[in-house]
Design an enzyme around this catalytic site. Structure first.
Site, mmCIF file in Angstrom:
data_model
loop_
_atom_site.group_PDB
_atom_site.id
_atom_site.type_symbol
_atom_site.label_atom_id
_atom_site.label_comp_id
_atom_site.label_asym_id
_atom_site.label_seq_id
_atom_site.Cartn_x
_atom_site.Cartn_y
_atom_site.Cartn_z
ATOM 1 N N MET A 125 -9.417 7.764 0.004
ATOM 2 C CA MET A 125 -10.027 8.112 1.126
ATOM 3 C C MET A 125 -10.520 9.547 0.800
ATOM 4 S SD MET A 125 -7.473 7.051 4.187
ATOM 5 C CE MET A 125 -6.572 5.381 4.332
ATOM 6 N N MET A 145 -11.113 -6.348 5.820
ATOM 7 C CA MET A 145 -10.183 -5.278 6.688
ATOM 8 C C MET A 145 -9.933 -5.937 8.033
ATOM 9 S SD MET A 145 -9.809 -2.603 4.554
ATOM 10 C CE MET A 145 -8.729 -2.010 5.734
ATOM 11 N N GLY A 169 -0.427 1.744 9.985
ATOM 12 C CA GLY A 169 0.111 1.438 11.082
ATOM 13 C C GLY A 169 -0.592 1.415 12.341
ATOM 14 N N ASP A 219 -4.788 3.483 -1.916
ATOM 15 C CA ASP A 219 -5.873 3.830 -0.867
ATOM 16 C C ASP A 219 -6.305 5.041 -0.871
ATOM 17 O OD1 ASP A 219 -6.097 1.359 0.823
ATOM 18 O OD2 ASP A 219 -3.856 1.942 1.465
ATOM 19 N N HIS A 231 -1.269 -1.315 -4.344
ATOM 20 C CA HIS A 231 -2.618 -1.028 -3.592
ATOM 21 C C HIS A 231 -2.560 0.343 -3.472
ATOM 22 C CE1 HIS A 231 -5.806 -2.042 -0.846
ATOM 23 N NE2 HIS A 231 -5.466 -1.242 -0.203
ATOM 24 N N SER A 268 0.985 -1.170 -0.108
ATOM 25 C CA SER A 268 0.143 0.148 -0.110
ATOM 26 C C SER A 268 0.848 1.306 -0.036
ATOM 27 C CB SER A 268 -0.813 -0.073 1.231
ATOM 28 O OG SER A 268 -1.248 1.278 1.449
ATOM 29 N N GLY A 297 1.429 -2.038 4.472
ATOM 30 C CA GLY A 297 2.299 -0.735 4.384
ATOM 31 C C GLY A 297 3.107 -0.463 5.126
ATOM 32 N N MET A 323 -12.315 4.155 -0.314
ATOM 33 C CA MET A 323 -12.927 4.104 1.174
ATOM 34 C C MET A 323 -13.539 5.497 0.943
ATOM 35 S SD MET A 323 -9.520 2.799 3.308
ATOM 36 C CE MET A 323 -8.613 3.074 1.690
ATOM 37 N N GLY A 335 -8.812 3.926 7.367
ATOM 38 C CA GLY A 335 -8.510 5.169 7.529
ATOM 39 C C GLY A 335 -6.918 5.493 7.606
ATOM 40 N N PHE A 336 -6.286 4.738 8.248
ATOM 41 C CA PHE A 336 -4.753 5.111 8.603
ATOM 42 C C PHE A 336 -3.924 3.649 8.614
ATOM 43 C CE2 PHE A 336 -7.767 7.665 10.988
ATOM 44 C CZ PHE A 336 -7.309 8.847 10.501
ATOM 45 N N HIS A 364 -8.594 0.709 -3.804
ATOM 46 C CA HIS A 364 -9.209 0.315 -2.639
ATOM 47 C C HIS A 364 -9.886 1.837 -2.190
ATOM 48 C CE1 HIS A 364 -9.458 -0.534 1.985
ATOM 49 N NE2 HIS A 364 -10.542 -0.346 1.569
ATOM 50 N N ASP A 395 -6.075 -6.821 4.543
ATOM 51 C CA ASP A 395 -5.710 -5.352 4.775
ATOM 52 C C ASP A 395 -5.669 -4.772 6.034
ATOM 53 O OD1 ASP A 395 -4.812 -2.752 4.058
ATOM 54 O OD2 ASP A 395 -6.434 -2.069 2.782
ATOM 55 N N GLY A 396 -4.465 -4.628 6.534
ATOM 56 C CA GLY A 396 -4.434 -3.675 7.722
ATOM 57 C C GLY A 396 -3.481 -4.462 8.807
ATOM 58 N N GLY A 397 -2.315 -3.979 9.384
ATOM 59 C CA GLY A 397 -1.602 -4.527 10.466
ATOM 60 C C GLY A 397 -1.112 -6.068 10.034
HETATM 61 C C1 DX5 Z 1 -6.136 1.175 5.818
HETATM 62 C C2 DX5 Z 1 -5.443 0.964 4.548
HETATM 63 C C3 DX5 Z 1 -4.448 0.147 4.368
HETATM 64 C C4 DX5 Z 1 -3.046 0.554 5.040
HETATM 65 C C5 DX5 Z 1 -2.599 -0.787 5.522
HETATM 66 O O1 DX5 Z 1 -7.043 1.948 5.677
HETATM 67 O O2 DX5 Z 1 -6.754 0.607 3.569
HETATM 68 O O3 DX5 Z 1 -4.163 -0.332 2.995
HETATM 69 O O4 DX5 Z 1 -2.286 1.157 4.101
HETATM 70 O O5 DX5 Z 1 -1.355 -0.196 6.323
HETATM 71 P P1 DX5 Z 1 -0.683 -0.869 7.503
HETATM 72 O O6 DX5 Z 1 -0.041 -2.104 6.569
HETATM 73 O O7 DX5 Z 1 0.373 -0.011 7.961
HETATM 74 O O8 DX5 Z 1 -1.769 -1.617 8.349
HETATM 75 ZN ZN ZN Z 2 -6.430 -0.391 1.613
#
Ligand code: DX5
Ligand code: ZN
Length: 211
Positions: A36, A136, A144, A34, A32, A7, A194, A67, A141-142, A65, A172-174
């Site tokens: 938003m 998800m 990290g 994102d 990927h 991402s 990410g 959002m 939204g963020f 993606h 996706d996420g963490g």
């Molecule tokens: C969150 C995004 C993700 C994000 C993942 O809303 O959709 O794609 O960039 O980031 P990490 O890998 O840092 O959780």
């Molecule tokens: Zn994403």
């Protein structure tokens, strides 16, 4: 083998051309992106004009993606900008079935995403129009944030639900080497990451560690 989709939310926004080239050299399978809108999620990123400018700098598929509220408004622009996969949130699309078939009509693969609180049943009747399900594993939204463990169960259930269908499961996420392993075991085909790719070290080593 599991696919890795970095991402660019965590990339150097002042140097995206170079980041795309590095990712391609490092073995990423897709990019990927994102998008938003500051309304569906409490953050703003970029839209179709930026994606269009990035398109000539990578041969990898663009995994967009969305959002955003009213995702149907942006589909044609995203397809024109060079998206290969367009994923909308089930929570944001009032007429999800129509939106997914519109994505396919535009020549893109159609993805549907579920927030951590959304049960998988909401997509049961649209599976015929879906190429990818994005689960998800954080609240969107963020970057990290920490992986939400309860979503492993959802991955398993979605895997069962799509039995026999050609639908990819993306998470996706963490995602880090530990959570990647758990997700793969539960049934994930594509891992979005990410922080664990961009935060430190060589991209190639980080991608290999996830795989
Ligand atoms: C969150 C995004 C993700 C994000 C993942 O809303 O959709 O794609 O960039 O980031 P990490 O890998 O840092 O959780
Ligand atoms: Zn994403």
């Amino acid at each position: 083998m599991v696919k890795i989709a970095p991402s660019i939310l965590s990339a150097d926004f002042a140097n995206l051309e170079n980041e795309l080239k590095l990712l391609e050299k490092s073995g990423a399978d897709m990019i990927h992106l994102d998008v938003m809108d500051g309304s569906f999620v409490p953050n703003l990123t970029f839209g179709a004009p930026v994606i269009k400018k990035l398109r000539p700098h990578s041969r990898l598929p663009f995994d967009v993606h969305l959002m955003v509220e009213h995702p149907e408004t942006f589909l044609a622009d995203m397809a024109k900008a060079g998206a290969d996969i367009i994923t909308v949130h089930a929570e944001a699309a009032a007429h999800l079935d129509r939106t997914l078939s519109e994505i396919r009509k535009l020549g893109c693969k159609a993805g549907v995403s579920l927030n951590p609180s959304t049960p998988e049943d909401v997509i049961e009747y649209v599976l015929g129009n879906v190429d990818l399900i994005l689960i998800m594993t954080v609240n969107p939204g963020f970057g990290g944030q920490s992986f939400i463990e309860s979503q492993l169960d959802k991955i398993t259930r979605v895997k069962q639900m799509i039995k026999g269908k050609e639908i990819a499961i993306e998470v996706d996420g963490g995602i880090n080497p530990q959570t990647a392993k758990q997700c793969k075991k539960a049934g994930a085909d594509i891992l979005v990451a990410g922080t664990s790719i961009f935060a430190m070290g060589e991209y190639q080593n980080n991608i290999n560690a996830l795989r």
